[in-house]
Design a protein around this motif. Structure first.
Motif, PDB file in Angstrom:
ATOM      1  N   VAL A  25      38.177  52.635  37.953  1.00 62.05           N
ATOM      2  CA  VAL A  25      37.669  54.005  38.144  1.00 62.05           C
ATOM      3  C   VAL A  25      38.409  54.608  39.332  1.00 62.05           C
ATOM      4  CG1 VAL A  25      35.624  55.409  38.572  1.00 62.05           C
ATOM      5  CG2 VAL A  25      35.418  53.284  37.250  1.00 62.05           C
ATOM      6  N   ARG A  26      39.301  55.530  39.025  1.00 66.39           N
ATOM      7  CA  ARG A  26      40.116  56.136  40.089  1.00 66.39           C
ATOM      8  C   ARG A  26      39.311  57.299  40.669  1.00 66.39           C
ATOM      9  NH1 ARG A  26      44.874  59.198  40.407  1.00 66.39           N
ATOM     10  NH2 ARG A  26      44.877  59.665  38.166  1.00 66.39           N
ATOM     11  N   VAL A  27      39.120  57.295  41.990  1.00 64.06           N
ATOM     12  CA  VAL A  27      38.332  58.346  42.639  1.00 64.06           C
ATOM     13  C   VAL A  27      39.191  59.049  43.693  1.00 64.06           C
ATOM     14  CG1 VAL A  27      36.175  57.086  42.215  1.00 64.06           C
ATOM     15  CG2 VAL A  27      37.351  56.785  44.399  1.00 64.06           C
ATOM     16  N   THR A  28      38.698  60.231  44.153  1.00 63.04           N
ATOM     17  CA  THR A  28      39.541  61.043  45.048  1.00 63.04           C
ATOM     18  C   THR A  28      39.750  60.411  46.411  1.00 63.04           C
ATOM     19  OG1 THR A  28      37.554  62.254  45.629  1.00 63.04           O
ATOM     20  CG2 THR A  28      39.027  63.253  43.971  1.00 63.04           C
ATOM     21  N   HIS A  29      38.677  59.858  46.995  1.00 62.90           N
ATOM     22  CA  HIS A  29      38.856  59.183  48.281  1.00 62.90           C
ATOM     23  C   HIS A  29      37.730  58.195  48.534  1.00 62.90           C
ATOM     24  CE1 HIS A  29      36.957  63.149  48.834  1.00 62.90           C
ATOM     25  NE2 HIS A  29      36.088  62.454  49.529  1.00 62.90           N
ATOM     26  N   PRO A  30      37.954  57.271  49.437  1.00 58.18           N
ATOM     27  CA  PRO A  30      36.949  56.251  49.725  1.00 58.18           C
ATOM     28  C   PRO A  30      35.617  56.903  50.096  1.00 58.18           C
ATOM     29  CG  PRO A  30      38.987  55.764  50.886  1.00 58.18           C
ATOM     30  CD  PRO A  30      39.148  57.124  50.306  1.00 58.18           C
ATOM     31  N   ALA A  31      34.542  56.467  49.470  1.00 56.06           N
ATOM     32  CA  ALA A  31      33.218  57.032  49.751  1.00 56.06           C
ATOM     33  C   ALA A  31      32.157  55.992  49.426  1.00 56.06           C
ATOM     34  CB  ALA A  31      33.011  58.291  48.899  1.00 56.06           C
ATOM     35  N   GLY A  32      30.913  56.356  49.678  1.00 57.60           N
ATOM     36  CA  GLY A  32      29.798  55.478  49.313  1.00 57.60           C
ATOM     37  C   GLY A  32      29.620  54.320  50.277  1.00 57.60           C
ATOM     38  N   ASP A  33      28.620  53.517  49.984  1.00 55.91           N
ATOM     39  CA  ASP A  33      28.269  52.379  50.848  1.00 55.91           C
ATOM     40  C   ASP A  33      29.103  51.159  50.522  1.00 55.91           C
ATOM     41  OD1 ASP A  33      26.423  53.362  52.562  1.00 55.91           O
ATOM     42  OD2 ASP A  33      24.708  52.998  51.230  1.00 55.91           O
ATOM     43  N   PHE A  34      30.399  51.291  50.592  1.00 55.92           N
ATOM     44  CA  PHE A  34      31.264  50.166  50.224  1.00 55.92           C
ATOM     45  C   PHE A  34      32.260  49.900  51.330  1.00 55.92           C
ATOM     46  CE2 PHE A  34      30.044  52.215  46.206  1.00 55.92           C
ATOM     47  CZ  PHE A  34      29.437  51.142  45.560  1.00 55.92           C
ATOM     48  N   LEU A  35      32.807  48.708  51.287  1.00 51.79           N
ATOM     49  CA  LEU A  35      33.969  48.413  52.115  1.00 51.79           C
ATOM     50  C   LEU A  35      35.173  48.757  51.276  1.00 51.79           C
ATOM     51  CD1 LEU A  35      32.950  44.867  53.313  1.00 51.79           C
ATOM     52  CD2 LEU A  35      33.664  46.717  54.852  1.00 51.79           C
ATOM     53  N   TRP A  36      36.135  49.470  51.841  1.00 54.07           N
ATOM     54  CA  TRP A  36      37.350  49.793  51.072  1.00 54.07           C
ATOM     55  C   TRP A  36      38.480  48.948  51.615  1.00 54.07           C
ATOM     56  CZ3 TRP A  36      37.468  52.882  46.769  1.00 54.07           C
ATOM     57  CH2 TRP A  36      36.269  53.554  46.473  1.00 54.07           C
ATOM     58  N   VAL A  37      39.015  48.117  50.770  1.00 56.76           N
ATOM     59  CA  VAL A  37      39.993  47.131  51.248  1.00 56.76           C
ATOM     60  C   VAL A  37      41.274  47.189  50.421  1.00 56.76           C
ATOM     61  CG1 VAL A  37      38.134  45.589  52.025  1.00 56.76           C
ATOM     62  CG2 VAL A  37      39.134  45.267  49.754  1.00 56.76           C
ATOM     63  N   THR A  38      42.348  46.743  51.024  1.00 55.72           N
ATOM     64  CA  THR A  38      43.623  46.657  50.301  1.00 55.72           C
ATOM     65  C   THR A  38      43.615  45.387  49.450  1.00 55.72           C
ATOM     66  OG1 THR A  38      44.649  45.350  52.039  1.00 55.72           O
ATOM     67  CG2 THR A  38      44.844  47.754  52.238  1.00 55.72           C
ATOM     68  N   PRO A  39      44.483  45.337  48.447  1.00 58.40           N
ATOM     69  CA  PRO A  39      44.567  44.105  47.632  1.00 58.40           C
ATOM     70  C   PRO A  39      44.833  42.877  48.490  1.00 58.40           C
ATOM     71  CG  PRO A  39      45.775  45.873  46.573  1.00 58.40           C
ATOM     72  CD  PRO A  39      45.346  46.404  47.918  1.00 58.40           C
ATOM     73  N   LYS A  40      45.653  43.050  49.538  1.00 61.36           N
ATOM     74  CA  LYS A  40      45.972  41.927  50.411  1.00 61.36           C
ATOM     75  C   LYS A  40      44.712  41.432  51.137  1.00 61.36           C
ATOM     76  CE  LYS A  40      49.677  40.805  53.738  1.00 61.36           C
ATOM     77  NZ  LYS A  40      49.011  40.153  54.822  1.00 61.36           N
ATOM     78  N   GLU A  41      43.935  42.390  51.670  1.00 61.99           N
ATOM     79  CA  GLU A  41      42.687  42.009  52.347  1.00 61.99           C
ATOM     80  C   GLU A  41      41.725  41.331  51.379  1.00 61.99           C
ATOM     81  OE1 GLU A  41      41.792  45.246  55.812  1.00 61.99           O
ATOM     82  OE2 GLU A  41      41.862  46.021  53.751  1.00 61.99           O
ATOM     83  N   LEU A  42      41.690  41.871  50.169  1.00 58.65           N
ATOM     84  CA  LEU A  42      40.798  41.311  49.168  1.00 58.65           C
ATOM     85  C   LEU A  42      41.142  39.844  48.917  1.00 58.65           C
ATOM     86  CD1 LEU A  42      38.470  42.014  47.320  1.00 58.65           C
ATOM     87  CD2 LEU A  42      40.100  42.772  45.599  1.00 58.65           C
ATOM     88  N   GLN A  43      42.429  39.569  48.874  1.00 58.14           N
ATOM     89  CA  GLN A  43      42.879  38.194  48.641  1.00 58.14           C
ATOM     90  C   GLN A  43      42.592  37.297  49.825  1.00 58.14           C
ATOM     91  OE1 GLN A  43      46.836  37.427  47.398  1.00 58.14           O
ATOM     92  NE2 GLN A  43      46.095  37.336  45.275  1.00 58.14           N
ATOM     93  N   GLU A  44      42.831  37.840  51.020  1.00 59.15           N
ATOM     94  CA  GLU A  44      42.822  36.955  52.186  1.00 59.15           C
ATOM     95  C   GLU A  44      41.487  36.899  52.899  1.00 59.15           C
ATOM     96  OE1 GLU A  44      46.178  38.245  54.455  1.00 59.15           O
ATOM     97  OE2 GLU A  44      47.600  37.625  52.883  1.00 59.15           O
ATOM     98  N   LYS A  45      40.723  38.010  52.849  1.00 59.91           N
ATOM     99  CA  LYS A  45      39.494  38.041  53.652  1.00 59.91           C
ATOM    100  C   LYS A  45      38.204  38.013  52.837  1.00 59.91           C
ATOM    101  CE  LYS A  45      39.039  40.910  57.188  1.00 59.91           C
ATOM    102  NZ  LYS A  45      39.291  42.186  57.927  1.00 59.91           N
ATOM    103  N   TYR A  46      38.264  38.538  51.620  1.00 61.02           N
ATOM    104  CA  TYR A  46      37.013  38.735  50.882  1.00 61.02           C
ATOM    105  C   TYR A  46      36.980  37.970  49.563  1.00 61.02           C
ATOM    106  CZ  TYR A  46      36.401  42.513  54.202  1.00 61.02           C
ATOM    107  OH  TYR A  46      36.271  43.231  55.344  1.00 61.02           O
ATOM    108  N   ALA A  47      37.553  36.798  49.537  1.00 59.64           N
ATOM    109  CA  ALA A  47      37.631  35.977  48.314  1.00 59.64           C
ATOM    110  C   ALA A  47      36.520  36.292  47.312  1.00 59.64           C
ATOM    111  CB  ALA A  47      37.596  34.504  48.677  1.00 59.64           C
ATOM    112  N   LEU A  48      36.896  36.849  46.197  1.00 56.50           N
ATOM    113  CA  LEU A  48      35.919  37.231  45.173  1.00 56.50           C
ATOM    114  C   LEU A  48      35.335  35.996  44.494  1.00 56.50           C
ATOM    115  CD1 LEU A  48      37.635  40.112  43.157  1.00 56.50           C
ATOM    116  CD2 LEU A  48      35.665  40.307  44.672  1.00 56.50           C
ATOM    117  N   PRO A  49      34.066  36.074  44.068  1.00 57.65           N
ATOM    118  CA  PRO A  49      33.541  34.999  43.221  1.00 57.65           C
ATOM    119  C   PRO A  49      34.380  34.884  41.944  1.00 57.65           C
ATOM    120  CG  PRO A  49      31.826  36.647  43.699  1.00 57.65           C
ATOM    121  CD  PRO A  49      33.105  37.157  44.264  1.00 57.65           C
ATOM    122  N   THR A  50      34.514  33.681  41.443  1.00 56.63           N
ATOM    123  CA  THR A  50      35.321  33.432  40.247  1.00 56.63           C
ATOM    124  C   THR A  50      34.931  34.351  39.086  1.00 56.63           C
ATOM    125  OG1 THR A  50      35.379  31.147  40.939  1.00 56.63           O
ATOM    126  CG2 THR A  50      36.110  31.592  38.695  1.00 56.63           C
ATOM    127  N   ALA A  51      33.627  34.628  38.987  1.00 57.25           N
ATOM    128  CA  ALA A  51      33.132  35.454  37.884  1.00 57.25           C
ATOM    129  C   ALA A  51      33.873  36.792  37.815  1.00 57.25           C
ATOM    130  CB  ALA A  51      31.634  35.701  38.046  1.00 57.25           C
TER     131      ALA A  51
END
Ligand code: ADE
Length: 349
Positions: free
Chosen positions: A316-342
C-alpha cells in the motif's frame, strides 16, 4: 540387542493360564463367536457385553441367520449397546460371507480386513485367536501395557506411535499369537488399569516394567488429543511511504502486544479477515494515511502451534509516513526489527 518386550512373553502367558476369565465367547474358537464379541467389546465394557452377547448368539446362532435378520430385529438385539453402525456392518459382513465366500468364514487377516466394519484390531483378533495367524491385535489396553512396560512417553493417540508399538509386538509375538493377544488385553483390562487404578502389586510384569521401576505408572501412557486448530484469515499491509525518491522509501512496522502470540515482536501491520481493496484503502485512511496505490503481493500460510494463518499481503503506497507506526528502511527492518517468520514472505525485497 534383544527387544525389551521379549521379557514380557513368558510371565504374561504363565499368568494368563491361571487368571484367564471365563467369558461366554471363550467357550470355543468359533470365528463367528469371536467376531461378534470383539465388535461388541469395541465400545462397551466386558460386564455389559456378556448379556447382550448371550442373547444375540441365541437369536442369531450363525453367519447365515445374521445375514437374513430383518433390520428391526437386529437393532432390537443391539438396543442399549449404542453405535448402531456396528450392528449394520455385522449384517453386511455376514451377507458378504454368505454371498462371496459360500458362508465359510474368511480365515486370514487379509481376507477379514475386507469385511465391512472389520479393521486391523478385529481382523488381528479373529485371525490370531481362531486361525492361529501370527498377527497383532492392538487396542487401547494393549497400547497402555506396551507404553508402561517400555517406558514410552510417545503419544499413543498418534497413528505412527501405534504402528511402531505394533511393530515392537510383532517382533516378539510367540507362535500362539492368539493367546498372547488375549493375555495382554486381559492384563490391560484387569491389572494394568488406567486413571491411577493400576494394580502393580498383582502384575506379573512388575519386574520388567519401566513405568513401575521409574514411578511413571500414573503418567503413562501419554494420550494427547489434537485439538482442532483455529484458522484465521489475515490481510497484511506492506505500507510504503516515499521520501522524495523510491530509493529512500520506508515501511511501517509495529510492536505486537507483550502477551500472547509472537509477544513483543515487530511485525507488518495486519488485520483479521481478507479485506477488499476498498476496505484496505479505508483501513489505511483510518490509520491517518493517504493512499496512492494498492498492489496485491501474494498469499502465504503460516502454521503456529494452535493456529493457522492464511494471509494475503498488499503493498500500500501512501503519500508520507503517518499513523502510530515505526517507519523503517529495508536495511533497518533486516538488521534491527527481525520480522516473525510468518510475515517474512511479505518483507520488502
Ligand atoms: N477385550 C476385547 N477383546 C478381548 C479378548 N479377546 N480378550 C481379552 N480382552 C478383550
Amino acid at each position: 540387542m534383544e527387544p525389551h518386550l521379549r521379557r514380557i512373553v513368558n510371565p504374561l502367558l504363565t499368568w494368563y493360564e491361571t487368571h484367564r476369565r471365563e467369558l461366554p465367547w471363550r467357550l470355543d474358537q468359533d470365528p463367528y463367536h469371536v467376531w461378534v464379541s470383539e465388535i461388541m467389546l469395541q465400545q462397551t465394557r466386558v460386564e455389559a457385553v456378556k448379556k447382550y452377547y448371550a442373547r444375540f448368539i441365541k437369536a442369531l446362532p450363525n453367519v447365515q441367520s445374521l445375514s437374513e435378520v430383518p433390520e428391526d430385529r437386529l437393532l432390537k438385539l443391539w438396543e442399549g449397546l449404542g453405535y448402531y453402525s456396528r450392528a449394520r456392518n455385522l449384517k453386511k459382513a455376514a451377507q458378504t460371507i454368505v454371498r462371496d465366500c459360500g458362508g465359510v468364514f474368511p480365515d486370514t487377516f487379509a481376507a477379514l480386513m475386507k469385511l465391512p466394519g472389520v479393521g486391523e484390531y478385529t481382523a488381528g483378533a479373529v485371525a490370531s485367536i481362531c486361525f492361529h495367524e501370527k498377527v497383532t491385535a492392538v487396542d487401547g489396553n494393549v497400547l497402555r501395557v506396551v507404553a508402561r512396560v517400555t517406558g514410552s512417553r510417545d503419544n499413543v493417540l498418534l497413528p505412527a506411535v501405534k504402528k511402531q508399538m505394533e511393530a515392537q509386538l510383532r517382533e516378539v509375538l510367540p507362535d500362539d499369537a492368539g493367546t498372547f493377544n488375549e493375555a495382554i488385553m486381559e492384563l490391560g483390562e484387569t491389572v494394568c488399569l488406567p486413571n491411577g487404578a493400576a494394580k502393580c502389586g498383582d502384575c506379573p510384569l512388575r519386574g520388567v516394567c519401566t513405568a513401575y521401576r521409574d514411578g511413571l505408572t500414573a503418567e503413562l501412557p501419554v494420550r494427547v488429543k489434537q485439538t482442532k486448530r483455529r484458522q484465521e484469515q489475515r490481510t497484511v499491509f506492506l505500507l510504503m511511504a516515499e521520501n522524495g525518491t523510491t530509493r529512500h522509501c520506508k515501511y511501517a512496522v509495529e510492536k505486537r502486544p507483550d502477551k500472547g502470540l509472537l509477544a513483543g515482536m515487530y511485525q507488518l501491520p495486519n488485520v483479521e479477515g481478507f479485506l477488499t481493496e476498498q476496505e484496505i484503502r479505508a483501513t489505511a485512511e483510518a490509520w491517518g494515511m493517504q493512499v496512492l496505490e494498492i498492489t496485491f503481493l501474494k498469499e502465504a500460510k503460516h502454521v503456529f502451534t494452535h493456529l493457522d494463518w492464511f494471509m494475503k499481503g498488499y503493498q500500500v503506497r501512501v503519500t508520507h509516513p503517518a499513523g502510530d507506526f515505526l517507519w523503517v528502511t529495508p536495511k533497518e527492518l533486516q538488521e534491527k526489527y527481525a520480522l516473525p517468520t510468518a510475515l517474512k514472505p511479505f518483507a520488502p525485497r
